[in-house]
Design a protein around this motif. Structure first.
Motif, PDB file in Angstrom:
ATOM      1  N   GLY A  66      -6.947  12.068  -5.335  1.00 51.02           N
ATOM      2  CA  GLY A  66      -6.770  11.257  -4.128  1.00 51.02           C
ATOM      3  C   GLY A  66      -5.998   9.994  -4.473  1.00 51.02           C
ATOM      4  N   THR A  67      -6.631   8.843  -4.280  1.00 47.83           N
ATOM      5  CA  THR A  67      -6.003   7.563  -4.637  1.00 47.83           C
ATOM      6  C   THR A  67      -6.602   6.987  -5.921  1.00 47.83           C
ATOM      7  OG1 THR A  67      -7.579   6.367  -3.228  1.00 47.83           O
ATOM      8  CG2 THR A  67      -5.475   7.016  -2.235  1.00 47.83           C
ATOM      9  N   ILE A 112       1.443   6.210  -7.048  1.00 48.23           N
ATOM     10  CA  ILE A 112       0.364   7.070  -7.536  1.00 48.23           C
ATOM     11  C   ILE A 112       0.818   8.520  -7.548  1.00 48.23           C
ATOM     12  CG2 ILE A 112      -1.921   7.975  -6.960  1.00 48.23           C
ATOM     13  CD1 ILE A 112      -2.692   5.177  -6.041  1.00 48.23           C
ATOM     14  N   GLU A 113       1.547   8.919  -6.530  1.00 50.22           N
ATOM     15  CA  GLU A 113       2.076  10.283  -6.492  1.00 50.22           C
ATOM     16  C   GLU A 113       3.006  10.540  -7.674  1.00 50.22           C
ATOM     17  OE1 GLU A 113       3.939  10.666  -2.714  1.00 50.22           O
ATOM     18  OE2 GLU A 113       2.062  10.574  -1.572  1.00 50.22           O
ATOM     19  N   GLN A 132      -7.116  -1.049  -9.822  1.00 55.21           N
ATOM     20  CA  GLN A 132      -5.877  -1.010  -9.046  1.00 55.21           C
ATOM     21  C   GLN A 132      -4.770  -1.848  -9.664  1.00 55.21           C
ATOM     22  OE1 GLN A 132      -6.095  -1.113  -4.712  1.00 55.21           O
ATOM     23  NE2 GLN A 132      -4.484  -2.663  -4.694  1.00 55.21           N
ATOM     24  N   ILE A 159       0.832  -1.205   0.000  1.00 60.41           N
ATOM     25  CA  ILE A 159       0.000   0.000   0.000  1.00 60.41           C
ATOM     26  C   ILE A 159       0.871   1.262   0.000  1.00 60.41           C
ATOM     27  CG2 ILE A 159      -1.645   1.345   1.366  1.00 60.41           C
ATOM     28  CD1 ILE A 159      -2.883  -1.314   2.252  1.00 60.41           C
ATOM     29  N   LYS A 160       1.941   1.210   0.800  1.00 61.25           N
ATOM     30  CA  LYS A 160       2.838   2.359   0.851  1.00 61.25           C
ATOM     31  C   LYS A 160       3.488   2.597  -0.509  1.00 61.25           C
ATOM     32  CE  LYS A 160       6.808   4.220   3.350  1.00 61.25           C
ATOM     33  NZ  LYS A 160       7.817   3.967   4.415  1.00 61.25           N
ATOM     34  N   GLU A 200      -1.042  -0.480 -10.638  1.00 61.08           N
ATOM     35  CA  GLU A 200       0.217  -1.074 -10.180  1.00 61.08           C
ATOM     36  C   GLU A 200       1.115  -1.423 -11.354  1.00 61.08           C
ATOM     37  OE1 GLU A 200      -0.853  -4.327  -7.688  1.00 61.08           O
ATOM     38  OE2 GLU A 200      -1.570  -3.054  -6.054  1.00 61.08           O
ATOM     39  N   LEU A 258       2.288   1.632  -3.354  1.00 61.80           N
ATOM     40  CA  LEU A 258       1.234   2.053  -4.271  1.00 61.80           C
ATOM     41  C   LEU A 258       0.965   3.543  -4.129  1.00 61.80           C
ATOM     42  CD1 LEU A 258      -0.941   1.289  -6.337  1.00 61.80           C
ATOM     43  CD2 LEU A 258      -2.463   0.731  -4.426  1.00 61.80           C
ATOM     44  N   GLN A 259       0.880   4.014  -2.902  1.00 66.69           N
ATOM     45  CA  GLN A 259       0.644   5.439  -2.672  1.00 66.69           C
ATOM     46  C   GLN A 259       1.773   6.285  -3.250  1.00 66.69           C
ATOM     47  OE1 GLN A 259       0.180   5.333   1.592  1.00 66.69           O
ATOM     48  NE2 GLN A 259      -2.048   5.224   1.484  1.00 66.69           N
ATOM     49  N   LYS A 260       2.995   5.833  -3.043  1.00 66.12           N
ATOM     50  CA  LYS A 260       4.140   6.558  -3.584  1.00 66.12           C
ATOM     51  C   LYS A 260       4.112   6.539  -5.103  1.00 66.12           C
ATOM     52  CE  LYS A 260       9.196   6.751  -3.368  1.00 66.12           C
ATOM     53  NZ  LYS A 260      10.416   6.116  -2.808  1.00 66.12           N
TER      54      LYS A 260
END
Length: 514
Positions: free
Chosen positions: A136-137, A123-124, A150, A116-117, A154, A119-121
């Motif tokens: 957002g996400t 997406i940014e 998703q 998840i971490k 990825e 993935l968040q990075k």
């Protein structure tokens, strides 16, 4: 007739420029760094223990943690006691006292947290490119209103991360992405998905393809398998031409226009242009100036005209023996024709006739689109017993039962349903027959690169695309009014324009090949 030239192994063994492709998989290999808010400072010689109290009574070890929680381990030993006493953080304590099942569960939790971490990075990072819009996400391809699932997000993150290590070959990061086949394939694939009126298909199709080992071409089309029934007893030439044409492109990474097909001793042969002629050394004492005649008549039209001796051989017709190099054609047997011309002519050949096993009504030919009315297809998540043209990647023996396997190209906008292992569409393009023993293996083989198998099909699909896309949404709305996704005519036009950017490049490349 021997089929040795048809096999994937033969093409692999004789490949002139086989390039091993290494697909980066950094996202899956990211290991979470332990971020546990350490209770001690590494710069200090003394750190604060992660527990208040520690007791071993009989064989029960009890630990009171600083957050007020109590942990215990029955059947503990003195080694466990001292291991906990020296533990530097709570995770070490859990590892000491937990059972294997608990440890596995904790590892899954940590792995999921790391994913998840990452993935968040990731997406940014996607938000920095013009191709993506991030809210957002939620991630969109710019100009579309359908969010990327998703699993596809990825994949884009993985590819962008890989391409980021190749920037030295390109002016900008975006330039590197635009020149990356995998990135282009994913982008085109989802653009086609956005034109599919079935929202469920667009959302789930990539997951289905990934789980069942399908391949995607550079233009975003799905490479799949199905079985057909042979209507003629001896389509050997169809097998040879379709296999040779596509394997030259997919395995050898060569231009099919540089090859010619011959028939020699009952076997078809594939010959590169470089092998059509050979240089030989010729030795002779015959005068080449007068062709051994010793001279010629001064009046070329009169045999009885005045005779003139050859100055080179002084009228003898012979000279001192000498040698020279001469280019002569090589005898490869009966010439059948150029590989590209033969492949494009396949739909016109009588032996190129197949049909389906269920209805026996479809006219299936290599190189010609097979289709059925969209409105006659049913949406279903079942693998079988639903109206539509079935396809698969790993379940070939159960799809469209027949005696011959074929590889087909499918436009994602024309998929009508997906099950567990098999899908259905209302149109596909058969591009080659494939030996049954290779049918599943070929789509798993890294040397069979499907990325460039679809130039002609892509050009055809781009013709009148906007009108056909709108018709598809209109047809679907009549059947499933409750399921209509929010997509405007303007958005369809924007997607079509994005996909059409490939047309000029493709047209030039296909013209060159032909």
């Amino acid at each position: 007739m021997s089929n040795k030239f048809l096999s994937l192994d033969w093409f692999k063994q004789t490949a002139e420029n086989a390039i091993a492709k290494v697909i980066a998989n950094k996202l899956d290999s990211i290991m979470e760094q332990e971020q546990v808010g350490s209770d001690y400072d590494l710069d200090k010689e003394v750190f604060e223990k992660p527990y208040f109290a520690l007791k071993l009574v009989n064989d029960t070890l009890t630990i009171a943690l600083r957050d007020g929680s109590i942990l215990s381990k029955p059947g503990a030993t003195e080694e466990d006691y001292y291991a906990v006493a020296n533990a530097r953080n709570v995770h070490e304590i859990h590892a000491i006292i937990a059972s294997r099942e608990v440890l596995e569960d904790l590892e899954k939790v940590r792995a999921e947290a790391a994913r998840i971490k990452a993935l968040q990075k990731g997406i940014e990072s996607l938000a920095n490119f013009d191709d993506f819009t991030v809210e957002g996400t939620t991630v969109y391809l710019t100009g579309t209103s359908r969010s990327l699932p998703q699993i596809l997000v990825e994949e884009f993150i993985r590819v962008v991360d890989r391409v980021g290590h190749q920037l030295e070959y390109h002016k900008t990061f975006q330039d590197a992405l635009n020149n990356d086949d995998e990135y282009t394939a994913l982008k085109n694939f989802f653009m086609w998905c956005c034109l599919n009126p079935r929202a469920e298909v667009a959302h789930e199709l990539y997951r289905f393809l990934s789980e069942n080992s399908f391949r995607i071409t550079r233009q975003g089309f799905v490479v799949a398998l199905r079985n057909v029934v042979t209507l003629h007893g001896s389509p050997e030439l169809v097998h040879f031409i379709s296999n040779a044409y596509n394997k030259v492109k997919a395995v050898w990474k060569k231009n099919p226009s540089e090859y010619t097909v011959f028939l020699e001793n009952g076997e078809y042969k594939l010959v590169h242009d470089d092998k059509l002629f050979k240089d030989i050394i010729v030795e002779s004492t015959i005068c080449q100036e007068c062709n051994g005649d010793g001279g010629w008549h001064t009046d070329a039209w009169e045999d009885d005209g005045e005779w003139e001796d050859c100055d080179v051989c002084n009228g003898t017709g012979e000279v001192e023996e000498y040698e020279w190099e001469e280019t002569v054609p090589v005898d490869h047997g009966q010439k059948i024709g150029g590989l590209v011309e033969l492949y494009l002519d396949l739909p016109n050949r009588e032996e190129n006739r197949f049909t389906d096993d269920w209805t026996k009504t479809f006219d299936i030919r290599i190189g010609q689109v097979t289709s059925m009315p969209m409105e006659q297809c049913n949406w279903s998540t079942q693998d079988c017993a639903a109206a539509g043209l079935h396809f698969t990647a790993d379940q070939i023996h159960y799809v469209g039962c027949g005696d011959q396997s074929v590889i087909v190209l499918i436009n994602p906008m024309k998929v009508v349903g997906i099950g567990t292992h098999k899908g259905r569409c209302y149109e596909y393009l058969p591009i080659m027959t494939v030996p049954r023993e290779e049918a599943t293996r070929i789509l798993h083989d890294g040397m069979f690169d499907t990325i460039q198998l679809d130039e002609d099909y892509a050009i055809r699909e781009l013709e009148s695309l906007a009108e056909r896309a709108k018709e598809g949404f209109a047809t679907e709305s009549k059947k499933y009014e409750f399921n209509m996704p929010a997509i405007s005519a303007a958005e369809i036009t924007n997607i079509v324009n994005t996909l059409s950017d490939m047309k000029a490049k493709l047209s030039k490349r296909v013209t060159t090949i032909k």
